[in-house]
Enzyme design. Sequence first.
Site, PDB file in Angstrom:
ATOM      1  N   HIS A  25      -8.061 -25.547  -8.953  1.00  0.00           N
ATOM      2  CA  HIS A  25      -8.417 -26.368 -10.113  1.00  0.00           C
ATOM      3  C   HIS A  25      -7.594 -25.959 -11.330  1.00  0.00           C
ATOM      4  O   HIS A  25      -6.999 -24.886 -11.358  1.00  0.00           O
ATOM      5  CB  HIS A  25      -9.906 -26.210 -10.453  1.00  0.00           C
ATOM      6  CG  HIS A  25     -10.823 -26.952  -9.539  1.00  0.00           C
ATOM      7  ND1 HIS A  25     -11.258 -26.422  -8.349  1.00  0.00           N
ATOM      8  CD2 HIS A  25     -11.382 -28.191  -9.635  1.00  0.00           C
ATOM      9  CE1 HIS A  25     -12.050 -27.310  -7.755  1.00  0.00           C
ATOM     10  NE2 HIS A  25     -12.141 -28.385  -8.505  1.00  0.00           N
ATOM     11  N   LYS A  77     -11.184 -24.459 -15.936  1.00  0.00           N
ATOM     12  CA  LYS A  77     -12.434 -24.418 -15.159  1.00  0.00           C
ATOM     13  C   LYS A  77     -13.095 -23.044 -15.290  1.00  0.00           C
ATOM     14  O   LYS A  77     -12.422 -22.013 -15.192  1.00  0.00           O
ATOM     15  CB  LYS A  77     -12.173 -24.768 -13.688  1.00  0.00           C
ATOM     16  CG  LYS A  77     -13.459 -24.856 -12.869  1.00  0.00           C
ATOM     17  CD  LYS A  77     -13.284 -25.656 -11.605  1.00  0.00           C
ATOM     18  CE  LYS A  77     -14.568 -25.688 -10.769  1.00  0.00           C
ATOM     19  NZ  LYS A  77     -15.686 -26.355 -11.474  1.00  0.00           N
TER      20      LYS A  77
END
Length: 271
Positions: free
Chosen positions: A157, A161
Site C-alpha cells: 500500500h 497507510k
Amino acid sequence: MSDMRLIVAGASGRMGRTLVRAIAETKGVTLCGALEQAGSPMIGRNASDLAGVGGEDILVTDDTERLMSHADGIIDFTAPHATVDHAKLAAKAGIAHIIGTTGFSADDEAAIVQAAKRAVIVKSGNMSLGVNLLAALVKRVAKTLDEDFDIEVLEMHHNKKVDAPSGTALLLGRAAAEGRGISLDQRSVRSRDGHTGARQAGDIGFATLRGGTVVGDHTVIFAGTAERIELGHKAEDRMIFARGAVKAALWANGKKPGLYSMADVLGLTDF
Ligand SMILES: NC(=O)C1=CN([C@@H]2O[C@H](COP(=O)(O)OP(=O)(O)OC[C@H]3O[C@@H](n4cnc5c(N)ncnc54)[C@H](OP(=O)(O)O)[C@@H]3O)[C@@H](O)[C@H]2O)C=CC1
Ligand SMILES: O=C(O)C1=N[C@H](C(=O)O)C[C@H](O)C1
C-alpha cells in the site's frame, strides 16, 4: 421511492472524497451530511467542493448526532476509535452503518458486534467486487490443498497507510484459514525478524510493503514442493471501494439488524 440519505464520515479524507463522488454518480442515494472530528480544519468546508463534484452545498460538521437524526445511513472510512463511536450512535439512531475502516483491536470488534444487535452494519476490510471474489477463490483453493502448501499473504500500500497487515490481507488470510478449517488467530504469523526458526507447516504468514501511491496490491501464495499457485488483485482506483460501499448502503436499507459482510451484499457466501 425517495433517495437513501447518506452521511460520509471522514469526508475530507482520501476515501471520504471518493465516496462523495461515488454518491453523486449513483441513482437512489443522496449525500445529506459530511463529518470530520472536532477541531478539524475541514469543518465548515463544502464536502462537494472538496470532492470536486457539483450539486448541493454540504458543509463538513462534527455534529454526528444531529446529522444521524436526518439520515438513513452512514458510510465510514475513518479510524478505529471513530468508527466504534459511530457504531454506538448509529445503533441509537437506528440507521445503517457501512464500515470500511480497518485496523480494529479485539475490543473494537466486540463493540461493533454489540452495536449490530440494534443496527444493520455492513463491515469489510475491502469493499471491491474483485477482492471479495478473490477471497472466495482463496477459500476454495485452501480447501483443496493440504499443509504441504504453505500459505503466505503479501500486500503493498501507499506510504500514508497506518495499519498493518491491511484489512484485506487479514480478510484473505481468514478466507484461507476457513478453507483449511483452522483458526487464523491461532495460526497467523504477522511478521518475521531475526532467527525465527523454520516455518511451521500450517501457519499462514503475512508480509507488508509500504511505498509511494499504491492503492492496494494483494497476493495469496500457495507454495508447495517445486510449484507455486499465486492468486492476486491490484486496485488501480479508490472508486472500486467507494462504489462497493454505496452498493452496500443500498443493500442494507431496510434489512434486519445484524453484522453483514460484502460477501452477503455480493451474494458470494455460497461460492
Ligand atoms: N474497506 C475498504 O474497502 C477500504 C478501507 N480503507 C480504510 O479506510 C480508512 C480510511 O482510509 P483513508 O481515506 O485512506 O484515510 P484518510 O486518513 O485519508 O481519511 C480518514 C479521514 O477520517 C477522518 N476522521 C478521523 N477521526 C474522525 C472522527 N472521529 N469523525 C470523523 N472523521 C474522522 C480523518 O480526519 P483527520 O485527518 O483529522 O484524522 C480523515 O479525514 C482506513 O482504515 C483504511 O484502511 C481504505 C480504502 C478501502
Ligand atoms: O488504507 C488503504 O488505502 C486501504 N485499506 C484497506 C485495507 O486495509 O486493506 C483496503 C485497500 O486495500 C486500501
